[in-house]
Design a protein around this motif. Structure first.
Motif, PDB file in Angstrom:
ATOM      1  N   TYR A   1      40.984  51.151  49.501  1.00 16.99           N
ATOM      2  CA  TYR A   1      40.189  49.950  49.206  1.00 16.99           C
ATOM      3  C   TYR A   1      40.681  48.797  50.068  1.00 16.99           C
ATOM      4  O   TYR A   1      41.878  48.654  50.310  1.00 16.99           O
ATOM      5  CB  TYR A   1      40.354  49.542  47.736  1.00 16.99           C
ATOM      6  N   TRP A   2      39.752  47.955  50.466  1.00 18.27           N
ATOM      7  CA  TRP A   2      40.073  46.682  51.093  1.00 18.27           C
ATOM      8  C   TRP A   2      39.610  45.551  50.171  1.00 18.27           C
ATOM      9  O   TRP A   2      38.490  45.590  49.639  1.00 18.27           O
ATOM     10  CB  TRP A   2      39.380  46.530  52.439  1.00 18.27           C
ATOM     11  N   TYR A   3      40.488  44.566  50.018  1.00 17.38           N
ATOM     12  CA  TYR A   3      40.179  43.370  49.246  1.00 17.38           C
ATOM     13  C   TYR A   3      40.523  42.149  50.098  1.00 17.38           C
ATOM     14  O   TYR A   3      41.314  42.230  51.033  1.00 17.38           O
ATOM     15  CB  TYR A   3      41.009  43.307  47.947  1.00 17.38           C
ATOM     16  N   ARG A   4      39.940  41.028  49.711  1.00 14.87           N
ATOM     17  CA  ARG A   4      40.260  39.772  50.370  1.00 14.87           C
ATOM     18  C   ARG A   4      40.661  38.762  49.306  1.00 14.87           C
ATOM     19  O   ARG A   4      40.001  38.649  48.254  1.00 14.87           O
ATOM     20  CB  ARG A   4      39.039  39.259  51.152  1.00 14.87           C
ATOM     21  N   GLN A   5      41.726  38.027  49.590  1.00 18.26           N
ATOM     22  CA  GLN A   5      42.206  37.031  48.631  1.00 18.26           C
ATOM     23  C   GLN A   5      42.239  35.674  49.306  1.00 18.26           C
ATOM     24  O   GLN A   5      42.925  35.462  50.299  1.00 18.26           O
ATOM     25  CB  GLN A   5      43.614  37.401  48.147  1.00 18.26           C
ATOM     26  N   SER A   6      41.479  34.750  48.752  1.00 16.71           N
ATOM     27  CA  SER A   6      41.447  33.398  49.288  1.00 16.71           C
ATOM     28  C   SER A   6      41.530  32.407  48.147  1.00 16.71           C
ATOM     29  O   SER A   6      41.241  32.748  46.995  1.00 16.71           O
ATOM     30  CB  SER A   6      40.172  33.160  50.112  1.00 16.71           C
ATOM     31  N   LEU A   7      41.891  31.166  48.480  1.00 17.21           N
ATOM     32  CA  LEU A   7      42.116  30.159  47.438  1.00 17.21           C
ATOM     33  C   LEU A   7      40.865  29.909  46.620  1.00 17.21           C
ATOM     34  O   LEU A   7      40.894  29.832  45.420  1.00 17.21           O
ATOM     35  CB  LEU A   7      42.616  28.862  48.071  1.00 17.21           C
ATOM     36  N   GLY A   8      39.765  29.799  47.274  1.00 12.33           N
ATOM     37  CA  GLY A   8      38.545  29.430  46.572  1.00 12.33           C
ATOM     38  C   GLY A   8      37.879  30.570  45.830  1.00 12.33           C
ATOM     39  O   GLY A   8      37.231  30.370  44.813  1.00 12.33           O
ATOM     40  N   GLN A   9      38.059  31.792  46.315  1.00 13.49           N
ATOM     41  CA  GLN A   9      37.314  32.932  45.781  1.00 13.49           C
ATOM     42  C   GLN A   9      38.169  33.929  45.016  1.00 13.49           C
ATOM     43  O   GLN A   9      37.642  34.879  44.451  1.00 13.49           O
ATOM     44  CB  GLN A   9      36.618  33.677  46.941  1.00 13.49           C
ATOM     45  N   GLY A  10      39.461  33.756  44.998  1.00 14.90           N
ATOM     46  CA  GLY A  10      40.297  34.735  44.304  1.00 14.90           C
ATOM     47  C   GLY A  10      40.334  36.042  45.065  1.00 14.90           C
ATOM     48  O   GLY A  10      40.198  36.090  46.284  1.00 14.90           O
ATOM     49  N   LEU A  11      40.500  37.137  44.338  1.00 19.85           N
ATOM     50  CA  LEU A  11      40.639  38.456  44.930  1.00 19.85           C
ATOM     51  C   LEU A  11      39.303  39.183  44.851  1.00 19.85           C
ATOM     52  O   LEU A  11      38.792  39.447  43.771  1.00 19.85           O
ATOM     53  CB  LEU A  11      41.726  39.221  44.178  1.00 19.85           C
ATOM     54  N   GLU A  12      38.733  39.498  46.028  1.00 21.18           N
ATOM     55  CA  GLU A  12      37.396  40.094  46.072  1.00 21.18           C
ATOM     56  C   GLU A  12      37.419  41.458  46.743  1.00 21.18           C
ATOM     57  O   GLU A  12      38.057  41.622  47.782  1.00 21.18           O
ATOM     58  CB  GLU A  12      36.451  39.215  46.893  1.00 21.18           C
ATOM     59  N   PHE A  13      36.669  42.361  46.182  1.00 17.15           N
ATOM     60  CA  PHE A  13      36.497  43.698  46.752  1.00 17.15           C
ATOM     61  C   PHE A  13      35.658  43.623  48.022  1.00 17.15           C
ATOM     62  O   PHE A  13      34.674  42.892  48.085  1.00 17.15           O
ATOM     63  CB  PHE A  13      35.810  44.588  45.721  1.00 17.15           C
TER      64      PHE A  13
END
Lengths: 117, 116
Positions: free
Chosen positions: A33-45
């Motif tokens: 799995y790849w996820y992205r974590q950013s300040l505004g959006q949290g942890l997203e798939f």
């Protein structure tokens, strides 16, 4: 290796450049799995691989994002023509074979911190 | 789509105090995962809950799943500075045939600070 390995750990790039992020899962893990974590959006798939195929790409934010997995092991996430809003930590996780129970536990890498200037 | 809301968003406690973090889902929970993250590191798996009413413990951390309330709680007893970090709950999605394939939706995280 013992855990999920991601490289590079940090990447600074200029807007408009392409970047490649690498994930080396735990040996024997079929799901990735790849996820992205950013300040505004949290942890997203972003995307899910089972073997070399990607049955779920629903989280990829635009067609500038693509990913592949070869040999049922290493995966590469590519971002073309990077934008400042792509700045985030990109996390990779893998899990062992199976569809339920303890086999679904996802083990995460330390991530790649991407900064687009 | 499923949403998970964690409360509180941040928590500051004195060492030795007990604390609870809650995770509430907008939809039925088919399992619930708790992870911990420290700055610059990936997520460390803490516990997985699969059935309503299930409760698991590891060292001083206990997690429960209340299926009816669509909620899970994480309780830390006698907190220590080593417990500091970001706690995230994650819920699996459902694939074809109703089986979970593990795509996780996460809450926004709870930042825990423990003062010595």
């Amino acid at each position: 290796g013992a855990g999920v390995s991601q490289s590079p750990s940090n990447k600074v790039t200029e807007k408009g450049k392409d970047v490649e992020l690498r994930c080396d899962p735990i040996s024997g893990h079929t799901a990735l799995y790849w996820y992205r974590q950013s300040l505004g959006q949290g942890l997203e798939f972003l995307i899910y691989f089972q073997g070399n195929s990607a049955p779920d790409k629903s989280g990829l934010p635009s067609d500038r994002f693509s990913a592949e997995r070869t040999g049922g092991s290493v995966s590469t996430l590519t971002i073309q023509r990077t934008q400042q809003e792509d700045s985030a930590v990109y996390l990779c996780a893998s899990s062992p074979p199976g569809t339920s129970g303890a086999k679904n536990i996802q083990y995460f890498g330390a991530g790649t911190r991407l900064s687009v200037l | 789509s499923q949403e998970l809301e964690q409360s509180p968003q941040s928590l500051i406690v004195q060492e030795g105090k007990n604390l609870t973090i809650n995770c509430t889902s907008s939809k039925t929970l088919y399992g619930l995962y708790w992870y911990k993250q420290k700055y610059g590191e990936g997520l460390i798996f803490l516990m997985m809950l699969q059935k309503g009413g299930e409760e698991k413990s590891h060292e001083k951390i206990t997690a429960k799943l209340d299926e009816k309330k669509q909620q899970s709680s994480l309780h830390i007893t006698a907190s220590q500075p080593s417990h500091a970090g970001i706690y995230l709950c994650g819920a699996p999605g459902l694939g074809a045939g109703g089986t979970s394939y593990g795509k996780l939706t996460f809450g926004q995280g709870t930042i825990l600070t423990v003062h010595p």
